[in-house]
Design a protein around this motif. Structure first.
Motif, PDB file in Angstrom:
ATOM      1  N   LEU A 159       2.508   3.317  11.104  1.00 51.39           N
ATOM      2  CA  LEU A 159       2.056   1.925  11.210  1.00 51.39           C
ATOM      3  C   LEU A 159       1.078   1.568  10.096  1.00 51.39           C
ATOM      4  O   LEU A 159       1.124   0.463   9.536  1.00 51.39           O
ATOM      5  N   VAL A 160       0.173   2.502   9.783  1.00 50.69           N
ATOM      6  CA  VAL A 160      -0.764   2.255   8.674  1.00 50.69           C
ATOM      7  C   VAL A 160       0.009   2.077   7.366  1.00 50.69           C
ATOM      8  O   VAL A 160      -0.347   1.241   6.528  1.00 50.69           O
ATOM      9  N   ALA A 161       1.078   2.846   7.192  1.00 55.23           N
ATOM     10  CA  ALA A 161       1.898   2.704   5.986  1.00 55.23           C
ATOM     11  C   ALA A 161       2.537   1.321   5.922  1.00 55.23           C
ATOM     12  O   ALA A 161       2.548   0.671   4.870  1.00 55.23           O
ATOM     13  N   TYR A 162       3.079   0.855   7.058  1.00 55.70           N
ATOM     14  CA  TYR A 162       3.662  -0.488   7.084  1.00 55.70           C
ATOM     15  C   TYR A 162       2.618  -1.551   6.727  1.00 55.70           C
ATOM     16  O   TYR A 162       2.874  -2.459   5.932  1.00 55.70           O
ATOM     17  N   ALA A 163       1.427  -1.423   7.334  1.00 56.65           N
ATOM     18  CA  ALA A 163       0.373  -2.406   7.098  1.00 56.65           C
ATOM     19  C   ALA A 163      -0.120  -2.369   5.658  1.00 56.65           C
ATOM     20  O   ALA A 163      -0.344  -3.406   5.031  1.00 56.65           O
ATOM     21  N   THR A 164      -0.297  -1.160   5.112  1.00 59.56           N
ATOM     22  CA  THR A 164      -0.750  -1.019   3.727  1.00 59.56           C
ATOM     23  C   THR A 164       0.288  -1.566   2.762  1.00 59.56           C
ATOM     24  O   THR A 164      -0.039  -2.250   1.792  1.00 59.56           O
ATOM     25  N   GLY A 165       1.556  -1.262   3.036  1.00 58.11           N
ATOM     26  CA  GLY A 165       2.619  -1.786   2.187  1.00 58.11           C
ATOM     27  C   GLY A 165       2.659  -3.296   2.194  1.00 58.11           C
ATOM     28  O   GLY A 165       2.865  -3.936   1.153  1.00 58.11           O
ATOM     29  N   HIS A 166       2.427  -3.897   3.354  1.00 60.20           N
ATOM     30  CA  HIS A 166       2.411  -5.366   3.431  1.00 60.20           C
ATOM     31  C   HIS A 166       1.212  -5.940   2.689  1.00 60.20           C
ATOM     32  O   HIS A 166       1.328  -6.925   1.954  1.00 60.20           O
ATOM     33  N   ALA A 167       0.033  -5.312   2.876  1.00 52.71           N
ATOM     34  CA  ALA A 167      -1.190  -5.830   2.258  1.00 52.71           C
ATOM     35  C   ALA A 167      -1.162  -5.714   0.737  1.00 52.71           C
ATOM     36  O   ALA A 167      -1.561  -6.627   0.017  1.00 52.71           O
ATOM     37  N   LEU A 168      -0.683  -4.569   0.227  1.00 52.37           N
ATOM     38  CA  LEU A 168      -0.676  -4.356  -1.217  1.00 52.37           C
ATOM     39  C   LEU A 168       0.593  -4.872  -1.882  1.00 52.37           C
ATOM     40  O   LEU A 168       0.659  -4.966  -3.110  1.00 52.37           O
ATOM     41  N   GLY A 169       1.578  -5.217  -1.056  1.00 52.76           N
ATOM     42  CA  GLY A 169       2.835  -5.697  -1.616  1.00 52.76           C
ATOM     43  C   GLY A 169       2.697  -7.014  -2.349  1.00 52.76           C
ATOM     44  O   GLY A 169       3.441  -7.281  -3.308  1.00 52.76           O
ATOM     45  N   THR A 170       1.750  -7.836  -1.945  1.00 56.68           N
ATOM     46  CA  THR A 170       1.545  -9.120  -2.626  1.00 56.68           C
ATOM     47  C   THR A 170       1.095  -8.925  -4.069  1.00 56.68           C
ATOM     48  O   THR A 170       1.230  -9.834  -4.890  1.00 56.68           O
ATOM     49  N   HIS A 171       0.567  -7.750  -4.374  1.00 55.39           N
ATOM     50  CA  HIS A 171       0.121  -7.435  -5.735  1.00 55.39           C
ATOM     51  C   HIS A 171       1.049  -6.417  -6.420  1.00 55.39           C
ATOM     52  O   HIS A 171       0.724  -5.947  -7.519  1.00 55.39           O
ATOM     53  N   ALA A 172       2.152  -6.096  -5.770  1.00 55.35           N
ATOM     54  CA  ALA A 172       3.097  -5.099  -6.294  1.00 55.35           C
ATOM     55  C   ALA A 172       2.388  -3.797  -6.644  1.00 55.35           C
ATOM     56  O   ALA A 172       2.757  -3.100  -7.594  1.00 55.35           O
ATOM     57  N   ALA A 173       1.367  -3.441  -5.858  1.00 63.53           N
ATOM     58  CA  ALA A 173       0.506  -2.296  -6.174  1.00 63.53           C
ATOM     59  C   ALA A 173       1.060  -1.020  -5.549  1.00 63.53           C
ATOM     60  O   ALA A 173       0.437  -0.403  -4.674  1.00 63.53           O
ATOM     61  N   TRP A 174       2.222  -0.571  -6.052  1.00 66.75           N
ATOM     62  CA  TRP A 174       2.844   0.605  -5.448  1.00 66.75           C
ATOM     63  C   TRP A 174       2.067   1.894  -5.727  1.00 66.75           C
ATOM     64  O   TRP A 174       2.045   2.817  -4.912  1.00 66.75           O
TER      65      TRP A 174
END
Length: 482
Positions: A159-174
């Motif tokens: 779940l933390v991975a899903y949330a982090t991916g959503h939060a940082l996805g707006t900046h394409a910060a893979w």
């Protein structure tokens, strides 16, 4: 003839004992995060590396961690027999930190694949050593609850991975997504440096005084640990077993049960469905947005039902929980098989009603399978083997689990794409039936039994589903002062 074992009343659970279980279980959070975050990171790194038109390479980046986990699982057992449980967990924590940062700094695809493989080593190692470490320190009446915290933390990490991916996805910060795992890994390392070694491993190494001190740290003040230590000594010899010892006849029932549970925990499909949930839903006719949103629901439902299974584990027992849960999993998988297409590229457009039914059935699958078989897997493997071969035996079971996970993950999406999602869920329904039959025939109950009682039953040839346990009066409590 049915054998009856008497179960004595155990000591109270201390705050430090809970800290040991929660702190060590942080390795499960890292396991869940590192295997889950790649799904979000792939959306952005494929453009940076120019590999968006190479699905084969994207699959390698996704699955290579599972391959590394196979080697991590099989190698950690012998290491834990030599260095100790605690120091092996410390090394796992260090590896999580180093390889997560390596993934975030990878300058090209080749380096990223190498570090994703290396990251699999602590993922597999954590799955082998952490449940063993917790089980060997926990009071027997809460051993199930405490060891299952590892599985709960895997769900939290996802779940933390899903949330982090959503939060940082707006900046394409893979890169930040992948490297972020180093932060909880540092916390994990600091906590592990403060925790005691397994008293059972210390007894195995003839370090009697150290074992007494370690056990006293996780038991109530004033509790006499001598009786518990005597119980450990009664089945322990100051030596470490070899791989050959796993083939001895009296160990074989535990090995059959452990390997079977490890195999069916993955062959029933739960991990692969978690990895591919959005893609499977898209194949089944969901839109991309709906499939992505539904995958978050998958993570939430898995966590909720894992907690429910954790609450029922000590009440129903390991075996009974699975025997009650898997029939429900068979039913909902059969419904999914009937609703979803059985042909490749069917392009089914599901009605809103059928989409709701699919989501209910997926949630039901995570309730019945995720809340039973998945809950007991790591715990059961950690508690059924004799002390002198426990590290190697759990490594072998974890190896079996990760190989099955890798193969099912490799085949499931391909089969769903080429043969139809309905067929895949139908096959999984049959596998869940076979898993139920295996548990009914080969998996004995371990609820309420100390690790030494389980080992004694193996030596006596009574490690079988027919063994029943009754409570002894409180006055028979082990370690109670007169």
């Amino acid at each position: 003839m049915t054998e009856t074992l008497t179960r004595v009343q155990p000591p109270k659970v201390t705050a430090f004992s809970i800290l040991v279980a929660v702190g060590a279980s942080l390795g499960g959070l890292l396991y869940g995060y590192d295997t889950g975050i790649i799904g979000s990171a792939l959306l952005f790194l494929q453009d940076d590396f120019g590999i968006s038109d190479d699905p084969g390479l994207l699959s390698v980046i996704t699955s290579i961690t599972l391959l590394g986990a196979i080697f991590g699982a099989i190698g950690t057992g012998p290491l834990s027999e030599r260095l100790g449980r605690r120091w092996t967990v410390v090394l796992v924590a260090v590896a999580f930190i180093v390889f997560a940062i390596g993934c975030g700094l990878a300058p090209n695809v080749a380096v990223l694949i190498i570090f994703r493989f290396l990251l699999g080593l602590p993922v597999g190692g954590a799955s082998q050593i952490i449940p063993t470490y917790i089980a060997e320190l926990a009071p027997k009446h809460v051993r199930g609850t405490q060891a299952v915290l590892f599985q709960v933390m895997i769900c939290v990490g996802t779940l933390v991975a899903y949330a982090t991916g959503h939060a940082l996805g707006t900046h394409a910060a893979w890169r930040e997504m992948l490297a972020f795992a180093a932060i909880p890994a540092v916390v994990f390392l600091i906590i592990m440096l403060m925790l005691p070694e397994s008293p059972r491993w210390l007894i195995l190494k003839s370090r009697e005084d150290d074992a007494a001190q370690a056990l006293a740290r996780v038991r109530p003040a004033g509790y006499d640990v001598s009786a518990e230590l005597d119980e450990i000594r009664s089945v322990s010899e100051p030596k470490t077993g070899s791989w050959r010892d796993l083939r001895t006849p009296w160990v074989r029932p535990a090995l059959v049960a452990g390997l079977g549970v490890a195999f069916f925990s993955q062959a029933t499909g739960i991990s692969a469905i978690i990895y591919y949930a959005p893609s499977l839903l898209a194949l089944a006719g969901f839109g991309t947005s709906a499939a992505t949103l539904a995958s978050i629901g998958v993570g939430v439902s898995l966590l909720v039902f894992t907690l429910v299974g954790m609450a029922l584990l000590e009440r129903l027992g390991r075996r009974q929980l699975v025997l009650w849960g898997l029939p429900g999993a068979v039913v909902v998988l059969a419904v999914l098989a009937m609703v979803l297409p059985w042909t490749a590229g069917a392009g089914a457009e599901l009605s809103i009603g059928l989409q709701v039914l699919v989501m209910i059935c997926l949630a039901g699958y995570f309730a019945f399978n995720g809340g039973s078989l998945s809950v007991m897997t790591w715990l059961y493997m950690a508690e059924i083997f004799p002390l002198e071969v426990r590290g190697r035996a759990v490594s072998l079971c974890a190896f079996c689990l990760w190989v099955t996970n890798f193969l099912v993950t490799l085949l499931l999406y391909f089969a769903a794409d080429k043969l139809g999602t309905g067929l895949v869920f139908g096959v999984l329904a049959v596998v869940n039936v076979i898993a139920w039959l295996f548990v009914w025939r080969w998996v004995p109950e371990t609820k309420g039994r100390s690790l030494e009682e389980i080992e004694s039953s193996l030596k006596a040839g009574t490690f079988a589903p027919r063994v029943h346990i009754i409570d002894a009066p409180a006055s028979d409590e082990i370690g109670a002062r007169p």
